[in-house]
Design an enzyme around this catalytic site. Structure first.
Site, mmCIF file in Angstrom:
data_model
loop_
_atom_site.group_PDB
_atom_site.id
_atom_site.type_symbol
_atom_site.label_atom_id
_atom_site.label_comp_id
_atom_site.label_asym_id
_atom_site.label_seq_id
_atom_site.Cartn_x
_atom_site.Cartn_y
_atom_site.Cartn_z
ATOM 1 N N ARG A 93 -13.851 1.636 -2.642
ATOM 2 C CA ARG A 93 -13.234 1.650 -1.316
ATOM 3 C C ARG A 93 -12.805 3.058 -0.900
ATOM 4 O O ARG A 93 -11.645 3.320 -0.644
ATOM 5 C CB ARG A 93 -12.035 0.700 -1.256
ATOM 6 C CG ARG A 93 -12.354 -0.744 -1.570
ATOM 7 C CD ARG A 93 -11.137 -1.636 -1.410
ATOM 8 N NE ARG A 93 -11.434 -3.026 -1.759
ATOM 9 C CZ ARG A 93 -10.551 -4.020 -1.711
ATOM 10 N NH1 ARG A 93 -9.312 -3.773 -1.315
ATOM 11 N NH2 ARG A 93 -10.893 -5.237 -2.052
ATOM 12 N N ASP A 145 0.842 -1.196 0.000
ATOM 13 C CA ASP A 145 0.000 0.000 0.000
ATOM 14 C C ASP A 145 0.878 1.247 0.000
ATOM 15 O O ASP A 145 2.020 1.219 0.481
ATOM 16 C CB ASP A 145 -0.878 0.027 1.253
ATOM 17 C CG ASP A 145 -1.723 -1.226 1.402
ATOM 18 O OD1 ASP A 145 -2.289 -1.669 0.392
ATOM 19 O OD2 ASP A 145 -1.799 -1.753 2.533
ATOM 20 N N ASP A 159 -1.851 -2.139 -4.845
ATOM 21 C CA ASP A 159 -2.813 -2.567 -3.835
ATOM 22 C C ASP A 159 -3.562 -1.325 -3.359
ATOM 23 O O ASP A 159 -4.099 -0.589 -4.170
ATOM 24 C CB ASP A 159 -2.108 -3.305 -2.699
ATOM 25 C CG ASP A 159 -3.083 -4.082 -1.815
ATOM 26 O OD1 ASP A 159 -4.224 -4.313 -2.251
ATOM 27 O OD2 ASP A 159 -2.721 -4.457 -0.697
ATOM 28 N N ASP A 201 -4.491 1.960 3.839
ATOM 29 C CA ASP A 201 -5.274 0.983 4.600
ATOM 30 C C ASP A 201 -5.090 1.226 6.094
ATOM 31 O O ASP A 201 -3.987 1.573 6.550
ATOM 32 C CB ASP A 201 -4.842 -0.445 4.265
ATOM 33 C CG ASP A 201 -5.437 -0.937 2.942
ATOM 34 O OD1 ASP A 201 -6.134 -0.142 2.268
ATOM 35 O OD2 ASP A 201 -5.204 -2.103 2.583
#
Length: 478
Positions: A351, A256, A295, A299
């Protein structure tokens, strides 16, 4: 090329002062090595100081520089070990931290400013202000303030002693693969990692500060701030094909742009996250699908708490932000307290964020996309996953092709593992969002109330406010 006389290249002036508080380098410089060590100055010449206790020599140097008397041609303090520190570029564009001709004569007499981006605390309009609050490295001593422009400088600055406050100022773009392309998965895993310690601030100086080929890890720590950086989401050199995992497009990547893991009191503010310059359309198709190497952008997982994500731009990306890593991580329930406000989501597929378990507040964000775009088509924005507990207020969605609430707010996961969301005042393409309608039927049993008072503005004003304020390069950092 005409060579300048040695005297024109070297300043052998020793600055001295009877200051009560002795400085080990000129104001605005940042430590790069102790005597006997090596300063990685970079390809461009910079001012480099050598000395201690208000006595130093300043020289214009580049490359790998030995912090020795021989390098600087003079010993400003023969009885003590000296230190070397980096200053501004010598000529050309000068960073905002230009040193004066003499060191300060008195120590600071005022506490850290609430408006200086270097020392500003997370505002009381988000979860990061909860409890002890979030000030990052605001209390750092002068010797723990670093100006870095290379991977080696950045990694050296991160090696703080026992959680002592540290401020790390990034000047220009730092490429974590500057020493050559990653040779293997293991090599990328080691050289791409930027691991932030407790009580730290990582902040960009000027409009072009950023990180490429890097991944910022905030893991198992407390009190961290990241601001004013453009972060190119890392590209896994060996993504893995999984024919069963259709939720990720079948390609699974490891890294990430930023990961907040088991950490508390984190403020992520005024950054820009993007796949550019390596967007998905630049990669070949394998197994009938583009070989996706990215990715997440950001997060937040594994019980992270008291996190505010504010005034950032997220653009040109598919799987943007997870809050909570899996339905099976039930220990997250009651944690993952996160605020998202003032962010701009531009050409993000989904997301933004996708939430499991968390007590998440999403307000005054601007979502902009196109459901028919060839690159990064919009699928949904807010994902209401297992045991999500979301408060949404006055968000603005401008999404071409979106006709109803369910096009932008979506149940994520199985029908037996649902979450809850309440919304007030949000708009879709200029009209009321329609939460609670046929396409957006969710439980409203969130079970918590805001522990702070947000400065909410009407959804009709969000677009203009966010476009004016969000993203890297908007803060004046000295």
């Amino acid at each position: 090329m005409k060579l300048l006389p040695l005297a024109a290249l070297i300043s052998t002036t020793l600055f001295a002062s009877a200051a009560v508080h002795a400085a080990d380098w000129p104001e605005g410089f940042s430590k790069c090595a102790a005597q006997g060590g090596t300063c990685d100055v970079g390809a461009s010449k910079r001012k480099v100081s050598f000395g201690i206790k208000n006595k130093w020599v300043v020289k214009s140097l580049s490359g790998k520089v030995a912090c020795t008397v021989a390098t600087f041609g003079s010993d400003p303090y023969p009885s003590l070990d000296k230190k070397c520190a980096l200053g501004p570029l010598d000529g050309g564009t000068t960073p905002p931290t230009t040193p004066p001709t003499t060191p300060p004569t008195t120590p600071p007499t005022t506490p850290p400013s609430d408006t200086d981006p270097l020392t500003q605390a997370a505002p009381a309009t988000g979860w990061a202000s909860h409890g002890t609050g979030t000030r990052g490295g605001a209390a750092a001593a002068q010797k723990d303030v670093f100006l870095v422009s290379t991977p080696s400088q950045l990694l050296a600055a991160l090696k703080t002693e026992g959680g002592k406050p540290v401020q790390i100022k990034v000047y220009g773009t730092i490429d974590m693969a500057a020493d050559g392309p990653f040779k293997s998965v293991a090599d990328q895993g080691v050289r791409s990692l930027i691991s932030l310690p407790s009580n730290s601030t990582l902040i960009g100086v000027g409009p072009n500060a950023g990180i490429v080929n890097g991944r910022i890890m905030i893991k198992g720590v407390d009190n961290v701030i990241v601001r004013n950086l453009t972060i190119a989401n890392p590209c896994d050199i060996a993504p893995v094909w999984d024919p069963k995992d259709t939720s990720t497009g079948n390609w699974n990547s490891r890294y990430d742009g930023m990961n907040v893991d088991k950490s508390t009191h984190v403020w992520i503010d005024h950054n820009t996250f993007t796949d550019a310059p390596r967007t998905d359309d630049q990669f070949p198709k394998e197994n009938g699908k583009l070989k996706q190497c990215h990715d997440g952008s950001l997060d937040i997982k594994n019980g992270a708490d008291y996190v505010t994500v504010s005034n950032n731009v997220f653009k040109l990306h598919e799987k943007n932000t997870l809050v909570g890593s899996s339905d099976d991580t039930t220990t997250d329930d009651g944690h993952l307290t996160v605020t998202f406000h003032g962010n701009h989501y531009l050409d993000i597929t989904g997301r933004s964020p996708r939430v499991r378990f968390g007590k998440v507040h999403i307000y005054n964000n601007y979502f902009q996309g196109d459901r028919d775009a060839k690159l990064y088509p919009h699928h949904y924005s807010i994902g209401v996953g297992y045991k999500a507990k979301i408060v949404s207020q006055h968000n603005a969605f401008d999404v071409l092709g979106a006709k109803e609430c369910g096009d932008v707010v979506q149940a994520s996961g199985s029908s037996s593992k649902t979450g809850a969301i309440v919304d007030s005042g949000s708009q879709l393409n200029g009209a009321a969002l329609g939460m609670g309608g046929e396409s957006c039927k969710f439980s409203n049993a969130i079970g918590w109330t805001l522990p702070y008072t947000p400065a909410v503005i009407d959804a009709s004003k969000v677009r203009e406010s966010v476009l004016r304020n969000a993203g890297a390069g908007k803060l004046s950092v000295r």
